[in-house]
Scaffold this motif. Structure first.
Motif, PDB file in Angstrom:
ATOM      1  N   ASP A 194       0.864  -1.205   0.059  1.00  0.00           N
ATOM      2  CA  ASP A 194       0.006  -0.007  -0.086  1.00  0.00           C
ATOM      3  C   ASP A 194       0.976   1.230  -0.035  1.00  0.00           C
ATOM      4  O   ASP A 194       2.089   1.177  -0.091  1.00  0.00           O
ATOM      5  CB  ASP A 194      -0.981   0.047   1.202  1.00  0.00           C
ATOM      6  N   SER A 195       0.370   2.297  -0.013  1.00  0.00           N
ATOM      7  CA  SER A 195       1.071   3.775  -0.024  1.00  0.00           C
ATOM      8  C   SER A 195       2.094   4.035   0.972  1.00  0.00           C
ATOM      9  O   SER A 195       3.046   4.590   0.927  1.00  0.00           O
ATOM     10  CB  SER A 195       0.168   4.815  -0.450  1.00  0.00           C
ATOM     11  N   SER A 196       1.853   3.335   2.303  1.00  0.00           N
ATOM     12  CA  SER A 196       2.626   3.398   3.549  1.00  0.00           C
ATOM     13  C   SER A 196       3.699   2.319   3.325  1.00  0.00           C
ATOM     14  O   SER A 196       4.317   2.191   4.402  1.00  0.00           O
ATOM     15  CB  SER A 196       1.796   3.546   4.548  1.00  0.00           C
ATOM     16  N   GLY A 197       3.777   1.390   2.489  1.00  0.00           N
ATOM     17  CA  GLY A 197       4.804   0.240   2.428  1.00  0.00           C
ATOM     18  C   GLY A 197       4.445  -1.053   3.058  1.00  0.00           C
ATOM     19  O   GLY A 197       5.237  -1.828   3.236  1.00  0.00           O
ATOM     20  N   LYS A 198       3.215  -0.865   3.506  1.00  0.00           N
ATOM     21  CA  LYS A 198       2.706  -2.347   4.053  1.00  0.00           C
ATOM     22  C   LYS A 198       2.343  -3.330   2.874  1.00  0.00           C
ATOM     23  O   LYS A 198       1.543  -2.843   2.157  1.00  0.00           O
ATOM     24  CB  LYS A 198       1.503  -2.054   5.122  1.00  0.00           C
ATOM     25  N   GLU A 199       2.673  -4.677   3.368  1.00  0.00           N
ATOM     26  CA  GLU A 199       2.376  -5.746   2.310  1.00  0.00           C
ATOM     27  C   GLU A 199       1.020  -5.881   2.524  1.00  0.00           C
ATOM     28  O   GLU A 199       0.600  -6.526   3.660  1.00  0.00           O
ATOM     29  CB  GLU A 199       3.286  -6.677   2.355  1.00  0.00           C
ATOM     30  N   LEU A 200       0.186  -5.863   1.089  1.00  0.00           N
ATOM     31  CA  LEU A 200      -1.133  -6.281   1.306  1.00  0.00           C
ATOM     32  C   LEU A 200      -1.476  -7.745   0.922  1.00  0.00           C
ATOM     33  O   LEU A 200      -2.265  -8.581   1.013  1.00  0.00           O
ATOM     34  CB  LEU A 200      -2.130  -5.419   0.724  1.00  0.00           C
ATOM     35  N   CYS A 201      -0.431  -8.153  -0.147  1.00  0.00           N
ATOM     36  CA  CYS A 201      -0.547  -9.239  -0.786  1.00  0.00           C
ATOM     37  C   CYS A 201       0.657  -9.683  -1.445  1.00  0.00           C
ATOM     38  O   CYS A 201       1.545  -9.101  -1.582  1.00  0.00           O
ATOM     39  CB  CYS A 201      -1.575  -9.195  -2.047  1.00  0.00           C
ATOM     40  N   TRP A 202       0.890 -11.258  -1.476  1.00  0.00           N
ATOM     41  CA  TRP A 202       2.282 -11.638  -1.395  1.00  0.00           C
ATOM     42  C   TRP A 202       1.857 -12.805  -2.593  1.00  0.00           C
ATOM     43  O   TRP A 202       1.089 -13.992  -2.383  1.00  0.00           O
ATOM     44  CB  TRP A 202       2.853 -12.283  -0.121  1.00  0.00           C
ATOM     45  N   PHE A 203       2.811 -12.952  -3.389  1.00  0.00           N
ATOM     46  CA  PHE A 203       2.954 -13.874  -4.595  1.00  0.00           C
ATOM     47  C   PHE A 203       4.340 -14.661  -4.429  1.00  0.00           C
ATOM     48  O   PHE A 203       5.322 -14.080  -4.565  1.00  0.00           O
ATOM     49  CB  PHE A 203       2.724 -13.406  -5.882  1.00  0.00           C
ATOM     50  N   PRO A 204       4.438 -16.064  -4.525  1.00  0.00           N
ATOM     51  CA  PRO A 204       5.477 -16.704  -4.062  1.00  0.00           C
ATOM     52  C   PRO A 204       6.241 -16.722  -5.341  1.00  0.00           C
ATOM     53  O   PRO A 204       7.519 -16.644  -5.396  1.00  0.00           O
ATOM     54  CB  PRO A 204       5.286 -18.151  -3.596  1.00  0.00           C
TER      55      PRO A 204
END
Length: 156
Positions: free
Chosen positions: A48-58
């Motif tokens: 997101d715009s603050s650098g928080k991971e929202l989704c991860w794809f291996p």
């Protein structure tokens, strides 16, 4: 959050929007590669715009094709690392020196400040930083033509 039950799209302004499993819209997300040089197909996170991971794809194989196209288009606008395909000539074998090179984006000229600006990333992959701070990649130094290898060897 893993890639379970989400949707990725572009809004009317061209920003990437992630709609998560709860239906929350995250506008302005951006992709980040875990290993942008050594394993570009492995590990992509949506932030997101603050650098928080929202989704991860291996890996890219786990991303639905329509979403992968959106992610690749976004990465193309954010990543700029020309690949050196050929070293045409160098002004001198001492540093600083001017290099005329052929990249995957066309011919250019760079200035190498010192030999320490040529770094081995892994195996035969090299990262070259020019005097302006631009990064250039040599994916496999052994795959360069004979003349390019000879010029490069003078600096390593």
């Amino acid at each position: 959050m893993t890639n379970q039950s989400h949707r990725l799209e572009r809004d009317d302004l061209g920003s990437l929007v992630l709609i998560d499993h709860a239906g929350t819209r995250h506008v302005g997300v951006y992709p980040v590669r875990a290993f942008p040089i050594t394993a570009i197909e492995a590990g992509i996170g949506l932030m997101d715009s603050s650098g928080k991971e929202l989704c991860w794809f291996p890996d890219t194989a786990s991303i639905p094709q329509n979403e992968l196209e959106l992610i690749q288009a976004e990465l193309a606008t954010r990543e700029f690392m020309p690949v050196i395909e050929r070293i045409v000539k160098v002004s001198t074998f001492a540093t600083p020196s001017i290099w005329d090179i052929q990249t995957d984006r066309g011919p250019t000229r760079i200035r190498l400040k010192g030999e320490e600006d040529i770094r081995r990333i892994s195996g035969n992959t090299l990262l070259i930083s020019d005097a302006n701070g631009l990064q250039f990649l040599i994916k496999d130094s052994t795959a360069l033509d004979k003349g390019s290898k000879k010029l490069l060897d003078r600096f390593r």
